[in-house]
Scaffold this motif. Structure first.
Motif, PDB file in Angstrom:
ATOM      1  N   THR A  32       0.792  -1.199  -0.056  1.00  0.00           N
ATOM      2  CA  THR A  32       0.201  -0.035  -0.046  1.00  0.00           C
ATOM      3  C   THR A  32       0.895   1.178   0.060  1.00  0.00           C
ATOM      4  O   THR A  32       2.205   1.042   0.234  1.00  0.00           O
ATOM      5  CB  THR A  32      -0.815  -0.066   1.114  1.00  0.00           C
ATOM      6  N   GLY A  67      -8.855   1.556   9.254  1.00  0.00           N
ATOM      7  CA  GLY A  67      -8.092   0.322   8.958  1.00  0.00           C
ATOM      8  C   GLY A  67      -6.600   0.931   8.828  1.00  0.00           C
ATOM      9  O   GLY A  67      -5.988   0.979   7.702  1.00  0.00           O
ATOM     10  N   GLY A  69      -3.664  -0.619   9.363  1.00  0.00           N
ATOM     11  CA  GLY A  69      -2.750  -1.667   8.601  1.00  0.00           C
ATOM     12  C   GLY A  69      -1.454  -1.611   9.761  1.00  0.00           C
ATOM     13  O   GLY A  69      -1.809  -2.138  10.974  1.00  0.00           O
ATOM     14  N   GLU A  98     -10.098  -0.455  13.940  1.00  0.00           N
ATOM     15  CA  GLU A  98      -9.336  -1.495  13.529  1.00  0.00           C
ATOM     16  C   GLU A  98      -9.928  -2.894  14.192  1.00  0.00           C
ATOM     17  O   GLU A  98      -9.905  -2.802  15.655  1.00  0.00           O
ATOM     18  CB  GLU A  98      -7.885  -1.607  13.872  1.00  0.00           C
ATOM     19  N   ASN A 133      -6.830   5.075   4.291  1.00  0.00           N
ATOM     20  CA  ASN A 133      -6.397   4.667   2.874  1.00  0.00           C
ATOM     21  C   ASN A 133      -6.752   3.070   2.701  1.00  0.00           C
ATOM     22  O   ASN A 133      -6.260   2.248   3.655  1.00  0.00           O
ATOM     23  CB  ASN A 133      -4.871   5.040   3.102  1.00  0.00           C
TER      24      ASN A 133
HETATM   25  N1  SAH Z   1      -4.474   1.628   5.639  1.00  0.00           N
HETATM   26  C1  SAH Z   1      -3.528   0.699   5.758  1.00  0.00           C
HETATM   27  C2  SAH Z   1      -4.124  -0.837   5.500  1.00  0.00           C
HETATM   28  C3  SAH Z   1      -5.020  -1.301   4.375  1.00  0.00           C
HETATM   29  S1  SAH Z   1      -5.723  -2.869   4.551  1.00  0.00           S
HETATM   30  C4  SAH Z   1      -2.444   0.803   4.478  1.00  0.00           C
HETATM   31  O1  SAH Z   1      -2.705   1.704   3.662  1.00  0.00           O
HETATM   32  O2  SAH Z   1      -1.588   0.196   4.426  1.00  0.00           O
HETATM   33  C5  SAH Z   1      -7.223  -2.647   5.309  1.00  0.00           C
HETATM   34  C6  SAH Z   1      -7.063  -2.392   6.540  1.00  0.00           C
HETATM   35  O3  SAH Z   1      -8.642  -2.155   7.035  1.00  0.00           O
HETATM   36  C7  SAH Z   1      -6.547  -3.489   7.542  1.00  0.00           C
HETATM   37  O4  SAH Z   1      -5.962  -2.792   8.771  1.00  0.00           O
HETATM   38  C8  SAH Z   1      -7.807  -3.984   7.906  1.00  0.00           C
HETATM   39  O5  SAH Z   1      -7.544  -4.782   9.338  1.00  0.00           O
HETATM   40  C9  SAH Z   1      -8.920  -2.949   8.180  1.00  0.00           C
HETATM   41  N2  SAH Z   1     -10.132  -3.445   8.220  1.00  0.00           N
HETATM   42  C10 SAH Z   1     -10.861  -4.108   7.041  1.00  0.00           C
HETATM   43  N3  SAH Z   1     -12.090  -4.382   7.367  1.00  0.00           N
HETATM   44  C11 SAH Z   1     -12.322  -3.559   8.605  1.00  0.00           C
HETATM   45  C12 SAH Z   1     -13.459  -3.292   9.119  1.00  0.00           C
HETATM   46  N4  SAH Z   1     -14.852  -3.760   8.882  1.00  0.00           N
HETATM   47  N5  SAH Z   1     -13.486  -2.302  10.272  1.00  0.00           N
HETATM   48  C13 SAH Z   1     -12.104  -1.979  10.568  1.00  0.00           C
HETATM   49  N6  SAH Z   1     -11.069  -2.314   9.969  1.00  0.00           N
HETATM   50  C14 SAH Z   1     -11.120  -2.981   9.004  1.00  0.00           C
END
Ligand code: SAH
Length: 331
Positions: A32, A67, A69, A98, A133
């Motif tokens: 990402t 989210g 990550g 998260e 993101n």
């Molecule tokens: N923003 C980070 C990770 C993207 S991956 C980056 O850009 O690197 C997606 C992220 O969203 C992960 O942290 C995952 O655990 C989280 N996620 C996915 N579905 C979710 C939900 N329903 N509620 C909260 N977090 C969630």
């Protein structure tokens, strides 16, 4: 992991991703923007500082990330904020949304003083700046196929798609046999965000990938070790994502009474925020020419239209009474 009988696609996707994010290291499967360059998070930190100013510099403000990550974006943002806007740094409290315990543990290493929540609905009241993101693309989607005057909905049964006739009325154009996607969880997220931003000063920046305009087409995909795999096989083993419908997102925000800007292609948005000057500054400081080249290439990967610059887009949303156009959206 199996269930009996056909399962609605969004339920399948929610179950698969909950298992995936709980057990796997997503970053073995995909890369990402914040993992590509520290400058991504730094620029979003700068963006947040400007919006804090536009909000009237509230003495206490939540800096929220959905989210997060590995926590890289927030860590890079906080470092930059500490340098360029110490008053904002002193005023803010970090809140992370998260669901994955495994990723929460990784985030805690980088941002020990954050507060964690399972859902945005659990966030306290108060002025807020929210960053996300590649969050919305992970939320479950429903798919409908145009059949005659109506729609069939797609279900998953024994690793294959199955159409079941639906009574949903969807206000979307599609030719016979074409597929449209909707993301109820993204709609709920936007509705919640709008309610929050109407009560309290705030701004949100959402970066993700997808087309600028709603159009028929299916985008459900699964990535494993950087390569596409069948999204319906082995739920929980690959990351399932779908394109974000930016038109729907922006229209929903406006319908709910908040200000919305964009979508703006990531390349232009990050360039306006200073991606290249900041990257050059970092490149001048490293010893090895190879490292400098890698930094420059990471910036080009984020910004070039043929790489992540065009498919990825940013949308900003603001309280109706926060009228300054957010940085990166003036163009
Ligand atoms: N923003 C980070 C990770 C993207 S991956 C980056 O850009 O690197 C997606 C992220 O969203 C992960 O942290 C995952 O655990 C989280 N996620 C996915 N579905 C979710 C939900 N329903 N509620 C909260 N977090 C969630």
């Amino acid at each position: 992991m199996s269930i009996h009988g056909p399962e609605r696609l969004d339920h399948f996707m929610a179950r698969a991703n909950a298992a995936y994010y709980a057990r796997k290291d997503p970053f073995a499967d995909f890369m990402t923007s914040p993992e590509i360059s520290q400058v991504f998070g730094e620029l979003l930190g700068g963006w947040s500082a400007v919006m804090w100013g536009a909000m009237g510099r509230p003495a206490s403000v939540m800096l929220v990330e959905c989210g997060p990550g590995r926590g890289s974006l927030m860590a890079d943002a906080l470092r930059m904020i500490g340098q360029v806007a110490p008053d904002f740094r002193a005023a803010l409290a970090v809140h992370l949304v998260e669901t994955s315990p495994r990723l929460r543990a990784a985030q805690m290493q980088k941002i020990p003083d954050a507060v964690w929540h399972d859902r945005v609905e659990d966030l306290p009241d108060g002025p807020m700046i929210l960053l996300a993101n590649e969050f919305l693309d992970a939320l479950p989607i429903r798919q409908f196929v145009r059949r005659g005057a109506g729609w069939n909905e797609r279900f998953v049964h024994e690793g294959a798609l199955q159409e079941i006739s639906s009574t949903e009325t969807l206000n979307r154009e599609a030719g016979e046999g074409e597929v449209i996607e909707i993301c109820p969880a993204a709609e709920e997220f936007t509705a919640w965000l709008a309610e929050h931003l109407k009560k309290q000063a705030g701004a949100a920046l959402i970066v993700d990938y997808g087309p600028a305009r709603s159009a028929p087409g299916e985008s459900l995909q699964a990535l494993r070790k950087g390569a596409p795999v069948d999204p319906l096989q082995d739920p929980g083993e690959a990351d399932l994502t779908a394109h974000v419908d930016f038109q729907a997102l922006v229209e929903a925000a406006r319908t709910h009474g908040i200000l919305a800007y964009g979508p703006r292609p990531q390349g232009r948005f990050l360039t306006d925020l200073g991606l290249f000057p900041r990257t050059h500054q970092l490149a001048r400081r490293v010893e090895e020419p190879k490292q400098a080249m890698a930094l420059l290439d990471s910036a080009s990967r984020l910004a070039e239209p043929t790489r992540m610059g065009e498919l990825f887009k940013g949308v900003a949303m603001c309280s109706p009474f926060v009228s300054q156009i957010p940085p990166g959206f003036e163009g």
